[in-house]
Design a protein around this motif. Structure first.
Motif, PDB file in Angstrom:
ATOM      1  N   ILE A   1       0.853  -1.177   0.000  1.00 53.22           N
ATOM      2  CA  ILE A   1       0.000   0.000   0.000  1.00 53.22           C
ATOM      3  C   ILE A   1       0.897   1.238   0.000  1.00 53.22           C
ATOM      4  O   ILE A   1       2.119   1.134   0.175  1.00 53.22           O
ATOM      5  N   PRO A   2       0.352   2.445  -0.218  1.00 56.78           N
ATOM      6  CA  PRO A   2       1.208   3.630  -0.315  1.00 56.78           C
ATOM      7  C   PRO A   2       2.122   3.828   0.885  1.00 56.78           C
ATOM      8  O   PRO A   2       3.231   4.355   0.763  1.00 56.78           O
ATOM      9  N   SER A   3       1.671   3.377   2.046  1.00 61.28           N
ATOM     10  CA  SER A   3       2.417   3.586   3.280  1.00 61.28           C
ATOM     11  C   SER A   3       3.845   3.073   3.242  1.00 61.28           C
ATOM     12  O   SER A   3       4.741   3.666   3.826  1.00 61.28           O
ATOM     13  N   VAL A   4       4.077   1.977   2.567  1.00 59.59           N
ATOM     14  CA  VAL A   4       5.379   1.324   2.693  1.00 59.59           C
ATOM     15  C   VAL A   4       6.498   2.151   2.079  1.00 59.59           C
ATOM     16  O   VAL A   4       7.667   1.980   2.447  1.00 59.59           O
TER      17      VAL A   4
ATOM     18  N   HIS B   1       7.420  -6.549  -5.208  1.00 58.02           N
ATOM     19  CA  HIS B   1       7.489  -5.235  -5.827  1.00 58.02           C
ATOM     20  C   HIS B   1       8.292  -4.284  -4.947  1.00 58.02           C
ATOM     21  O   HIS B   1       8.488  -4.529  -3.762  1.00 58.02           O
ATOM     22  N   ALA B   2       8.668  -3.156  -5.534  1.00 65.70           N
ATOM     23  CA  ALA B   2       9.212  -2.031  -4.771  1.00 65.70           C
ATOM     24  C   ALA B   2       8.288  -0.839  -4.975  1.00 65.70           C
ATOM     25  O   ALA B   2       8.020  -0.445  -6.111  1.00 65.70           O
ATOM     26  N   ASN B   3       7.766  -0.278  -3.883  1.00 65.35           N
ATOM     27  CA  ASN B   3       6.914   0.899  -3.977  1.00 65.35           C
ATOM     28  C   ASN B   3       7.746   2.150  -4.206  1.00 65.35           C
ATOM     29  O   ASN B   3       8.833   2.292  -3.640  1.00 65.35           O
ATOM     30  N   LEU B   4       7.196   3.060  -5.014  1.00 63.44           N
ATOM     31  CA  LEU B   4       7.912   4.289  -5.351  1.00 63.44           C
ATOM     32  C   LEU B   4       7.002   5.504  -5.236  1.00 63.44           C
ATOM     33  O   LEU B   4       5.774   5.384  -5.289  1.00 63.44           O
ATOM     34  N   ARG B   5       7.629   6.673  -5.115  1.00 62.20           N
ATOM     35  CA  ARG B   5       6.957   7.967  -5.158  1.00 62.20           C
ATOM     36  C   ARG B   5       7.668   8.851  -6.179  1.00 62.20           C
ATOM     37  O   ARG B   5       8.484   9.712  -5.820  1.00 62.20           O
ATOM     38  N   PRO B   6       7.427   8.683  -7.469  1.00 56.64           N
ATOM     39  CA  PRO B   6       8.119   9.483  -8.481  1.00 56.64           C
ATOM     40  C   PRO B   6       7.954  10.984  -8.304  1.00 56.64           C
ATOM     41  O   PRO B   6       8.790  11.763  -8.775  1.00 56.64           O
ATOM     42  N   ASP B   7       6.880  11.416  -7.623  1.00 50.68           N
ATOM     43  CA  ASP B   7       6.681  12.847  -7.417  1.00 50.68           C
ATOM     44  C   ASP B   7       7.699  13.442  -6.442  1.00 50.68           C
ATOM     45  O   ASP B   7       7.747  14.670  -6.281  1.00 50.68           O
ATOM     46  N   LEU B   8       8.520  12.602  -5.825  1.00 47.18           N
ATOM     47  CA  LEU B   8       9.580  13.117  -4.965  1.00 47.18           C
ATOM     48  C   LEU B   8      10.725  13.717  -5.766  1.00 47.18           C
ATOM     49  O   LEU B   8      11.623  14.350  -5.193  1.00 47.18           O
ATOM     50  N   GLY B   9      10.759  13.477  -7.067  1.00 42.39           N
ATOM     51  CA  GLY B   9      11.741  14.119  -7.917  1.00 42.39           C
ATOM     52  C   GLY B   9      12.902  13.223  -8.294  1.00 42.39           C
ATOM     53  O   GLY B   9      12.823  11.993  -8.228  1.00 42.39           O
TER      54      GLY B   9
ATOM     55  N   TYR C   1       1.321   4.740  -6.980  1.00 44.76           N
ATOM     56  CA  TYR C   1      -0.022   5.251  -6.722  1.00 44.76           C
ATOM     57  C   TYR C   1      -0.096   6.688  -7.239  1.00 44.76           C
ATOM     58  O   TYR C   1       0.000   7.637  -6.458  1.00 44.76           O
ATOM     59  N   PRO C   2      -0.259   6.880  -8.541  1.00 42.85           N
ATOM     60  CA  PRO C   2      -0.205   8.246  -9.089  1.00 42.85           C
ATOM     61  C   PRO C   2      -1.182   9.219  -8.442  1.00 42.85           C
ATOM     62  O   PRO C   2      -0.855  10.391  -8.240  1.00 42.85           O
ATOM     63  N   HIS C   3      -2.396   8.756  -8.115  1.00 42.30           N
ATOM     64  CA  HIS C   3      -3.382   9.698  -7.578  1.00 42.30           C
ATOM     65  C   HIS C   3      -3.022  10.195  -6.193  1.00 42.30           C
ATOM     66  O   HIS C   3      -3.436  11.275  -5.784  1.00 42.30           O
ATOM     67  N   SER C   4      -2.218   9.411  -5.433  1.00 42.87           N
ATOM     68  CA  SER C   4      -1.879   9.801  -4.069  1.00 42.87           C
ATOM     69  C   SER C   4      -1.022  11.061  -4.045  1.00 42.87           C
ATOM     70  O   SER C   4      -1.172  11.917  -3.174  1.00 42.87           O
ATOM     71  N   GLY C   5      -0.109  11.184  -4.993  1.00 43.40           N
ATOM     72  CA  GLY C   5       0.750  12.364  -5.020  1.00 43.40           C
ATOM     73  C   GLY C   5       0.294  13.423  -5.996  1.00 43.40           C
ATOM     74  O   GLY C   5       0.977  14.433  -6.183  1.00 43.40           O
ATOM     75  N   GLY C   6      -0.842  13.201  -6.636  1.00 45.22           N
ATOM     76  CA  GLY C   6      -1.357  14.177  -7.576  1.00 45.22           C
ATOM     77  C   GLY C   6      -0.554  14.291  -8.855  1.00 45.22           C
ATOM     78  O   GLY C   6      -0.525  15.341  -9.499  1.00 45.22           O
ATOM     79  N   TRP C   7       0.100  13.226  -9.253  1.00 49.46           N
ATOM     80  CA  TRP C   7       0.883  13.243 -10.490  1.00 49.46           C
ATOM     81  C   TRP C   7       0.297  12.233 -11.471  1.00 49.46           C
ATOM     82  O   TRP C   7      -0.581  11.451 -11.117  1.00 49.46           O
ATOM     83  N   ARG C   8       0.792  12.255 -12.702  1.00 47.53           N
ATOM     84  CA  ARG C   8       0.285  11.380 -13.742  1.00 47.53           C
ATOM     85  C   ARG C   8       1.434  10.654 -14.424  1.00 47.53           C
ATOM     86  O   ARG C   8       2.538  11.186 -14.553  1.00 47.53           O
ATOM     87  N   LEU C   9       1.130   9.453 -14.885  1.00 46.15           N
ATOM     88  CA  LEU C   9       2.152   8.674 -15.588  1.00 46.15           C
ATOM     89  C   LEU C   9       2.552   9.299 -16.919  1.00 46.15           C
ATOM     90  O   LEU C   9       3.634   9.015 -17.440  1.00 46.15           O
TER      91      LEU C   9
END
Length: 540
Positions: A224-227, A256-264, A286-294
């Motif tokens: 889930i996004p938390s990890v 899998h490895a969870n990522l946050r691409p919106d972190l830059g 989870y694109p919608h969680s950070g407000g970004w798009r693929l």
């Protein structure tokens, strides 16, 4: 043999192996129980009372057996039928006739073909059905479930399956079929690699629920996004869990490895570190969680390019189960299909297939609808980007199938649409368990489900043949995860988990598999508590 319950021990209330009101995976608020759900449980318990002695079992043993599973599927046909509303009233083409007015059954009786009931009764029946419960096959029939002659979507269950464990197992279990579940979770995130020989409780419950409690042969552990907030310790713990499973039972677990691409740009460096040290099989976002798009030039496309450059071009993106929005909503898969068109050598898995929990799916795709919702958003995105079926977009069924399998009309349309537009080679199996308990109910339901010929002819849907189901269960996802189904099946036939599974089949109480009610939230209160838990850990 299953141990009988001692006479001095009170037998607990009988519960269906398929909860008639499905819970949530924690990403949406579950709907409250309806009168229809309660009617389904009542009918299930009546049938258990009627049949358990014929099968030589206690009530609890019967409910836990494959006969109990067949009975639950029969009840879904009877009570929910072809409803256009999950848990609501029957749609115009419903298989069921359910009511409480006066009727042929007499006071308190169950209806037959018309499903009407006398005063105080529960009217439940199938068109063309027979027998006291409106069954769709002659009592004691030992024929194929296809003999039921159903021309409605659903589960062709015979009386023999509800009374003969061997017959039920022939239809609902298939040890020769390869099952690769590409969406599984531990109940709470693994926060760090552990020391000592004992696995943490989350890992033990996972093994018992996924591998002992179901026919799943290989599972993908995702998060889930938390990890992502936990960072490398979580990825290291998943890798350690995989290594422990390898030692005990061979190659049954990948991660899998969870990522946050919106972190830059720092996240792109993090990807390189994770891949080098922990060898994940895909990137989960989870694109919608950070407000970004693929498909965004600033965030999404640099991430896709890095995945390709690192030699791991497999992206699993959560799409759906968020805001019940339209084609342009943050949870819509349109950005995924846009990116897929630009990067034909990258595979994109659309987790949940864009499904939304409160969207009616009991209809065919309408190409003239410019602003669709639910699964239709994925299909429109495919068409808008001229992505042919069986291209580089995969439709995953986690929580989606668990939500619709109790509504046969919706289930037939969702599966039919995905097979037709995304492609028979691109619909992949995931369950979102352990949040929904053991995956076995979902496996047995899909294994026996049918899209009727009438819907195939009217809407152009493919037949849900055994060959197509085998693709969905594992053969479609195996190549993109680097899994050889035949080699894996041979390697795990006699491993430690196979023996654990045999023990569970002999006596379900011999292996402590948590009940569904202990896992994903099933009420609004539990859902809010789950969300508070995530926020406490800064998880989402």
């Amino acid at each position: 043999m299953t141990r009988p319950i001692p006479k001095t021990q009170h037998e607990p209330p009988v519960e269906s192996p398929i909860a008639f009101n499905p819970g949530s995976n924690g990403e949406f608020c579950p709907r409250p129980d309806s009168a229809r759900d309660r009617r389904a449980l009542q009918l299930f318990r009546e049938l258990v009372e009627e049949k358990h002695t014929r099968a030589g079992m206690t009530r609890r043993q019967f409910a836990d057996s494959m006969c109990g599973m067949a009975t639950a599927l029969f009840v879904i046909n009877q009570v929910y039928g072809c409803s256009s509303e999950r848990g609501g009233s029957n749609g115009p083409g419903s298989m069921t006739g359910a009511g409480t007015g006066g009727g042929a059954s007499g006071a308190g009786g169950r209806g037959g073909a018309g499903g009407s009931a006398g005063a105080g009764g529960t009217g439940v029946g199938t068109a063309g059905g027979s027998g006291s419960a409106g069954r769709s096959s002659p009592a004691g029939s030992g024929g194929s479930p296809m003999d039921a002659g159903m021309d409605m979507p659903g589960f062709p269950v015979t009386d023999a399956m509800m009374e003969d464990p061997g017959r039920a197992c022939e239809v609902l279990l298939d040890p020769s079929q390869f099952v690769l579940d590409i969406q599984t979770h531990t109940q709470t995130p693994l926060t760090e690699a552990w020391t000592g020989r004992a696995m943490p409780a989350e890992a033990t419950d996972f093994v018992n629920t996924i591998f002992a409690g179901s026919e799943t042969q290989v599972a993908v552990l995702t998060g889930i996004p938390s990890v992502r907030e936990i960072g490398l310790p979580n990825v290291a713990a998943r890798k350690m869990f995989q290594e422990v499973v390898d030692q005990l039972a061979g190659p049954r677990l990948i991660h899998h490895a969870n990522l946050r691409p919106d972190l830059g740009s720092s996240e792109l460096d993090y990807m390189e570190e994770v891949l080098a040290d922990h060898a994940p099989t895909a990137w989960k976002v989870y694109p919608h969680s950070g407000g970004w798009r693929l498909d965004s030039q600033e965030v999404g496309l640099p991430f896709v390019e890095q995945a390709r450059a690192l030699g791991l071009p497999l992206i699993a993106a959560h799409r759906g189960l968020a805001d019940n929005g339209d084609y342009s909503a943050p949870s819509s898969p349109v950005d995924l299909t846009n990116a897929a068109r630009q990067y034909g050598d990258v595979n994109f898995i659309c987790y949940h297939s864009g499904f939304e929990s409160n969207t009616d799916e009991d209809h065919a795709f309408d190409p003239n609808n410019a602003n669709p919702s639910g699964v239709d958003r994925l299909i429109k995105g495919m068409l808008d980007n001229q992505l042919a079926p069986n291209s580089n977009v995969y439709a995953e069924l986690g929580t989606t199938w668990n939500s619709i399998m109790r509504s046969p009309g919706e289930a037939a349309h969702v599966l039919g649409k995905l097979l037709l537009y995304v492609g028979e080679d691109r619909v992949v199996w995931g369950t979102d368990c352990v949040f929904h308990g053991s995956p076995q109910a979902q496996i047995s339901a899909l294994r026996s489900f049918e899209i009727p010929m009438s819907m195939q002819e009217q809407f152009g849907y493919p037949a849900l043949t055994q060959a197509v189901k085998a693709k969905i269960f594992g053969l479609n996802a195996a190549p993109i995860y680097g899994v050889d189904p035949q080699a894996r099946r041979c390697a795990i036939e006699e491993d430690a988990f196979a023996y654990l599974r045999k023990s569970y089949l002999d006596d379900p109480r011999s292996v402590p598999v948590p009940r569904e009610q202990r896992l994903g939230p099933r009420t609004r209160r539990e859902f809010l508590a789950f969300r508070r838990f995530e926020q406490f850990f800064n998880l989402g």
